[in-house]
Design a protein around this motif. Structure first.
Motif, mmCIF file in Angstrom:
data_model
loop_
_atom_site.group_PDB
_atom_site.id
_atom_site.type_symbol
_atom_site.label_atom_id
_atom_site.label_comp_id
_atom_site.label_asym_id
_atom_site.label_seq_id
_atom_site.Cartn_x
_atom_site.Cartn_y
_atom_site.Cartn_z
ATOM 1 N N ILE A 1 -18.135 40.645 -6.727
ATOM 2 C CA ILE A 1 -17.239 41.751 -6.414
ATOM 3 C C ILE A 1 -15.953 41.569 -7.208
ATOM 4 C CG2 ILE A 1 -15.911 42.891 -4.594
ATOM 5 C CD1 ILE A 1 -18.082 42.074 -2.632
ATOM 6 N N ASP A 2 -15.531 42.634 -7.838
ATOM 7 C CA ASP A 2 -14.362 42.583 -8.709
ATOM 8 C C ASP A 2 -13.107 42.211 -7.923
ATOM 9 O OD1 ASP A 2 -11.956 44.141 -10.214
ATOM 10 O OD2 ASP A 2 -13.515 43.544 -11.632
ATOM 11 N N GLN A 3 -12.233 41.440 -8.556
ATOM 12 C CA GLN A 3 -10.980 41.019 -7.943
ATOM 13 C C GLN A 3 -10.138 42.223 -7.509
ATOM 14 O OE1 GLN A 3 -8.398 38.361 -6.440
ATOM 15 N NE2 GLN A 3 -9.956 37.502 -7.813
ATOM 16 N N ALA A 4 -10.239 43.323 -8.255
ATOM 17 C CA ALA A 4 -9.460 44.519 -7.931
ATOM 18 C C ALA A 4 -9.850 45.085 -6.573
ATOM 19 C CB ALA A 4 -9.638 45.574 -9.016
ATOM 20 N N MET A 5 -11.134 45.002 -6.241
ATOM 21 C CA MET A 5 -11.602 45.483 -4.944
ATOM 22 C C MET A 5 -11.001 44.639 -3.821
ATOM 23 S SD MET A 5 -13.395 47.699 -3.286
ATOM 24 C CE MET A 5 -14.336 47.969 -1.783
ATOM 25 N N TYR A 6 -10.975 43.342 -4.038
ATOM 26 C CA TYR A 6 -10.364 42.444 -3.055
ATOM 27 C C TYR A 6 -8.883 42.775 -2.896
ATOM 28 C CZ TYR A 6 -7.987 38.246 -1.359
ATOM 29 O OH TYR A 6 -7.163 37.379 -0.672
ATOM 30 N N GLN A 7 -8.189 43.005 -3.988
ATOM 31 C CA GLN A 7 -6.760 43.310 -3.930
ATOM 32 C C GLN A 7 -6.501 44.610 -3.171
ATOM 33 O OE1 GLN A 7 -4.163 41.484 -4.764
ATOM 34 N NE2 GLN A 7 -5.455 39.801 -5.501
ATOM 35 N N ASN A 8 -7.385 45.595 -3.342
ATOM 36 C CA ASN A 8 -7.239 46.856 -2.616
ATOM 37 C C ASN A 8 -7.346 46.630 -1.109
ATOM 38 O OD1 ASN A 8 -6.921 48.356 -4.960
ATOM 39 N ND2 ASN A 8 -9.095 48.894 -5.110
ATOM 40 N N VAL A 9 -8.329 45.821 -0.716
ATOM 41 C CA VAL A 9 -8.501 45.531 0.715
ATOM 42 C C VAL A 9 -7.338 44.687 1.221
ATOM 43 C CG1 VAL A 9 -9.993 44.450 2.438
ATOM 44 C CG2 VAL A 9 -11.007 45.687 0.521
ATOM 45 N N LEU A 10 -6.876 43.755 0.404
ATOM 46 C CA LEU A 10 -5.733 42.927 0.791
ATOM 47 C C LEU A 10 -4.487 43.781 1.029
ATOM 48 C CD1 LEU A 10 -4.474 40.138 1.247
ATOM 49 C CD2 LEU A 10 -4.101 39.984 -1.225
ATOM 50 N N ASN A 11 -4.312 44.804 0.220
ATOM 51 C CA ASN A 11 -3.176 45.703 0.395
ATOM 52 C C ASN A 11 -3.255 46.427 1.742
ATOM 53 O OD1 ASN A 11 -2.088 45.039 -2.103
ATOM 54 N ND2 ASN A 11 -3.047 46.757 -3.161
ATOM 55 N N ILE A 12 -4.464 46.787 2.133
ATOM 56 C CA ILE A 12 -4.659 47.438 3.435
ATOM 57 C C ILE A 12 -4.287 46.482 4.560
ATOM 58 C CG2 ILE A 12 -6.381 48.382 5.020
ATOM 59 C CD1 ILE A 12 -7.880 49.435 2.559
ATOM 60 N N VAL A 13 -4.725 45.230 4.434
ATOM 61 C CA VAL A 13 -4.407 44.218 5.443
ATOM 62 C C VAL A 13 -2.894 44.029 5.535
ATOM 63 C CG1 VAL A 13 -4.564 41.752 6.008
ATOM 64 C CG2 VAL A 13 -6.601 43.003 5.246
ATOM 65 N N THR A 14 -2.259 43.916 4.404
ATOM 66 C CA THR A 14 -0.816 43.671 4.359
ATOM 67 C C THR A 14 0.002 44.849 4.876
ATOM 68 O OG1 THR A 14 -1.120 42.227 2.436
ATOM 69 C CG2 THR A 14 1.107 43.022 2.865
ATOM 70 N N ASP A 15 -0.431 46.064 4.512
ATOM 71 C CA ASP A 15 0.361 47.248 4.826
ATOM 72 C C ASP A 15 0.043 47.866 6.191
ATOM 73 O OD1 ASP A 15 1.473 46.936 2.327
ATOM 74 O OD2 ASP A 15 0.184 48.431 1.369
ATOM 75 N N GLU A 16 -1.212 47.719 6.653
ATOM 76 C CA GLU A 16 -1.626 48.489 7.830
ATOM 77 C C GLU A 16 -1.968 47.638 9.059
ATOM 78 O OE1 GLU A 16 -4.566 51.434 6.969
ATOM 79 O OE2 GLU A 16 -3.710 51.935 5.015
ATOM 80 N N LEU A 17 -2.288 46.368 8.874
ATOM 81 C CA LEU A 17 -2.617 45.532 10.022
ATOM 82 C C LEU A 17 -1.400 44.718 10.452
ATOM 83 C CD1 LEU A 17 -6.187 44.142 9.192
ATOM 84 C CD2 LEU A 17 -5.545 46.170 10.509
ATOM 85 N N PRO A 18 -1.236 44.512 11.749
ATOM 86 C CA PRO A 18 -0.086 43.719 12.213
ATOM 87 C C PRO A 18 -0.218 42.262 11.792
ATOM 88 C CG PRO A 18 -1.595 44.168 14.026
ATOM 89 C CD PRO A 18 -2.063 44.996 12.859
ATOM 90 N N SER A 19 0.914 41.619 11.591
ATOM 91 C CA SER A 19 0.902 40.197 11.244
ATOM 92 C C SER A 19 0.369 39.395 12.426
ATOM 93 C CB SER A 19 2.315 39.729 10.887
ATOM 94 O OG SER A 19 2.805 40.432 9.771
ATOM 95 N N LEU A 20 -0.281 38.276 12.131
ATOM 96 C CA LEU A 20 -0.811 37.422 13.182
ATOM 97 C C LEU A 20 0.270 36.477 13.684
ATOM 98 C CD1 LEU A 20 -4.312 36.463 11.718
ATOM 99 C CD2 LEU A 20 -3.760 38.286 13.339
ATOM 100 N N GLU A 21 0.286 36.256 14.990
ATOM 101 C CA GLU A 21 1.213 35.302 15.571
ATOM 102 C C GLU A 21 0.727 33.887 15.305
ATOM 103 O OE1 GLU A 21 1.637 36.226 19.677
ATOM 104 O OE2 GLU A 21 2.444 38.238 19.327
ATOM 105 N N ASP A 22 1.568 32.912 15.619
ATOM 106 C CA ASP A 22 1.219 31.504 15.402
ATOM 107 C C ASP A 22 0.258 31.068 16.504
ATOM 108 O OD1 ASP A 22 1.099 28.934 14.523
ATOM 109 O OD2 ASP A 22 3.091 28.358 15.226
ATOM 110 N N ASP A 23 -1.039 31.271 16.263
ATOM 111 C CA ASP A 23 -2.059 30.976 17.269
ATOM 112 C C ASP A 23 -3.402 30.786 16.564
ATOM 113 O OD1 ASP A 23 -3.244 30.557 19.719
ATOM 114 O OD2 ASP A 23 -2.508 32.415 20.627
#
Length: 202
Positions: free
Chosen positions: A166-188
Motif C-alpha cells: 500500500i502506497d505511503q500516500a494512502m497511509y498519510q491520508n488516513v493518518l491525517n483523518i486520525v490526527t484531524d478528526e479523532l480525539p487524542s488518546l489519554e495516558d492509558d
C-alpha cells in the motif's frame, strides 16, 4: 529495557518428554528481531522434533521510543493491566494485545514509527475492499515498510496467504483523518485493533 527470561517445566504434547523451556517475563529491543519474526514463541522438542507455539503473558518495551505492548492471551479488556503496570510506564504509548499475532504486529508497527490507529483503519479499508471480491479473506497484518517506502501487509485467506503493498500516500491520508478528526488518546492502556477500527466507522 533488557529482556528477562525464565525457565519453566514443559511436557512435549507429542512424545511426552519433559523439558525446561525459555519464556520471557519482559522483552526489549535486544530481542526485537525474535519478536518481529515471532520466533521467540517457537519451541522445538529436542526429543521428537515436534514444534509448539508457546503463548503466554509478557510485554515488549522500547524505552527510547517510549512504547510498551502487553500480551495478555484471551483477556476480555484492558482491565487486566494493573495500576502498578500503568504507573511503571506512565507517559508511554501503552497497548494491549490479546493474541500472539497482534502482539507481533503491534511491535512491528511501533518499531517502524507508525501510528497504530492509522494502520488499523487502513487495514479495515483494505480488508473491506478485498472482501468484496474474495470473501475467503480472514485477516490482515502489517508486516513492514519496504525499501521503496510502501507499506507491506500479509493477507490471511481461508486456505492461502498472500501479501499487498500500500502506497505511503494512502497511509498519510488516513493518518491525517486520525490526527484531524479523532480525539487524542489519554495516558492509558488501549486495545487498538480491527474491532476498534470498525467501531470508528459505525
Amino acid at each position: 529495557m533488557e529482556s528477562i527470561e525464565k525457565k519453566i517445566p514443559f511436557i512435549c504434547p507429542s512424545c511426552k518428554s519433559e523439558h525446561m523451556v525459555t519464556c520471557y517475563e519482559q522483552l526489549g529491543p535486544n530481542k526485537k528481531e525474535e519478536v518481529m519474526s515471532a520466533s521467540f514463541l517457537q519451541w522445538d522438542c529436542d526429543s521428537c522434533g515436534h514444534k509448539v507455539k508457546l503463548v503466554y503473558p509478557t510485554y515488549y518495551c522500547n524505552i527510547e521510543k517510549e512504547f510498551v505492548v502487553f500480551l495478555r492471551p484471551n483477556v476480555s479488556d484492558v482491565s487486566c493491566i494493573t495500576e502498578d503496570e500503568k504507573e511503571m510506564f506512565n507517559g508511554y504509548t501503552m497497548r494491549l494485545c490479546k493474541t500472539a499475532d497482534t502482539f507481533v504486529e503491534k511491535v512491528r508497527v511501533f518499531e517502524a514509527k507508525l501510528n497504530d490507529r492509522a494502520i488499523e483503519l487502513l487495514k479495515l479499508i483494505t480488508f473491506a475492499k478485498i472482501h468484496v471480491g474474495n470473501d475467503t479473506i480472514q485477516d490482515i497484518y502489517f508486516y513492514r515498510i519496504s525499501e521503496h517506502g510502501s507499506l507491506e501487509f500479509t493477507l490471511m485467506y481461508k486456505e492461502d496467504i498472500d501479501g499487498i503493498d500500500i502506497d505511503q500516500a494512502m497511509y498519510q491520508n488516513v493518518l491525517n483523518i486520525v490526527t484531524d478528526e479523532l480525539p487524542s488518546l489519554e495516558d492509558d492502556v488501549y486495545c487498538i485493533d480491527l474491532n476498534w477500527a470498525g467501531a470508528q466507522v459505525v
